[in-house]
Design a protein around this motif. Sequence first.
Motif, short mmCIF file in Angstrom:
data_model
loop_
_atom_site.label_atom_id
_atom_site.label_comp_id
_atom_site.label_asym_id
_atom_site.label_seq_id
_atom_site.Cartn_x
_atom_site.Cartn_y
_atom_site.Cartn_z
N ALA A 1 9.10 5.38 9.34
CA ALA A 1 10.07 5.90 8.37
C ALA A 1 9.57 5.71 6.94
O ALA A 1 9.72 6.60 6.09
CB ALA A 1 11.42 5.21 8.56
N LYS A 2 8.96 4.57 6.67
CA LYS A 2 8.45 4.33 5.32
C LYS A 2 7.37 5.34 4.95
O LYS A 2 7.32 5.83 3.82
CB LYS A 2 7.91 2.90 5.21
N ALA A 3 6.51 5.68 5.91
CA ALA A 3 5.44 6.63 5.63
C ALA A 3 5.99 8.04 5.40
O ALA A 3 5.40 8.81 4.64
CB ALA A 3 4.44 6.64 6.79
N ALA A 4 7.12 8.37 6.03
CA ALA A 4 7.68 9.72 5.92
C ALA A 4 8.53 9.90 4.67
O ALA A 4 8.73 11.03 4.21
CB ALA A 4 8.52 10.04 7.16
N ALA A 5 9.05 8.80 4.12
CA ALA A 5 10.01 8.88 3.01
C ALA A 5 9.31 9.09 1.68
O ALA A 5 8.18 8.64 1.46
CB ALA A 5 10.85 7.62 2.96
N ASP A 6 9.99 9.77 0.77
CA ASP A 6 9.49 9.90 -0.60
C ASP A 6 9.57 8.58 -1.34
O ASP A 6 8.72 8.26 -2.17
CB ASP A 6 10.33 10.94 -1.36
N VAL A 7 10.64 7.81 -1.04
CA VAL A 7 10.89 6.55 -1.74
C VAL A 7 11.22 5.48 -0.72
O VAL A 7 12.04 5.70 0.17
CB VAL A 7 12.07 6.68 -2.74
N VAL A 8 10.57 4.31 -0.85
CA VAL A 8 10.94 3.14 -0.06
C VAL A 8 11.70 2.20 -0.98
O VAL A 8 11.18 1.76 -2.01
CB VAL A 8 9.71 2.44 0.54
N LEU A 9 12.93 1.92 -0.63
CA LEU A 9 13.82 1.13 -1.48
C LEU A 9 13.53 -0.35 -1.37
O LEU A 9 12.97 -0.81 -0.37
CB LEU A 9 15.27 1.41 -1.10
N GLU A 10 13.92 -1.11 -2.36
CA GLU A 10 13.73 -2.56 -2.33
C GLU A 10 14.85 -3.26 -1.57
O GLU A 10 14.66 -4.37 -1.08
CB GLU A 10 13.66 -3.11 -3.76
N ALA A 11 16.00 -2.61 -1.45
CA ALA A 11 17.15 -3.21 -0.77
C ALA A 11 17.21 -2.77 0.69
O ALA A 11 16.76 -1.67 1.04
CB ALA A 11 18.45 -2.84 -1.49
N SER A 12 17.78 -3.62 1.53
CA SER A 12 17.81 -3.37 2.96
C SER A 12 19.19 -2.93 3.43
O SER A 12 20.20 -3.16 2.76
CB SER A 12 17.44 -4.65 3.73
N HIS A 13 19.21 -2.30 4.61
CA HIS A 13 20.43 -1.95 5.32
C HIS A 13 21.42 -1.22 4.40
O HIS A 13 21.01 -0.34 3.65
CB HIS A 13 21.04 -3.22 5.93
#
Length: 224
Positions: free
Chosen positions: A197-209
């Motif tokens: 999912a991280k590789a597919a996303a434009d942005v990886v957020l710093e916050a979880s869930h």
Amino acid sequence: MVAPLAVDIDGTLSRADRSIDGRVLDALREWDAPVVVATGKALPYPVALCQFAGVEERVIAENGGVAYVDDELFYLGDDGAADGFRESLANADFDAGWGDADLVNRWRETELAVRRDRPLAAVRELASEHDLSVVDTGFAYHVKAAEPSKGAALRTVADELGVEPGEFAAVGDSANDVELLEVAGESYAVANADEHAKAAADVVLEASHGDGFLAAVDRIRDGA
């Protein structure tokens, strides 16, 4: 105007213990554009979530095998795809793992979910005998036909809503969200997301869930 929103449930709207933070329900209800809940769960679960959140029932279930929008039900996967696997599983040394009632699969129509403490290699071997794929969502092994996906289902839902799939912003966390994140025009992975999912996303957020989801909707609004 903000973008239409497509969002996963488990790992994205939920807390780490899989409970739902009330703040995410408020965010969905207040979203000033169509909201599509896209999940690996069986259809009743996202429909109920929409009802409790107070949003229109627009859902993608079973990893794209089923979709519901504007009072129309779409079967995008084969409703008998997992029948052979289910029969083989009955003769295996392990079962799906959810107990006799099996509420995880009771309303599931196009795939079968197997608990993740079952042997993955054996699940894959049984699935391959029936030309099925196995998707590890982080919550279960989903045994399904290869073609259905949340992304393909989003195209169907978008067409019914009269918008382009690329107009959507999507938020997810798992391998079964990859196609959804790729089809959407704007995509976010929460910090707890898997590598796919991280590789597919434009942005990886710093916050979880759920906190990550709330951070995503803030960014989507800021870009509107």
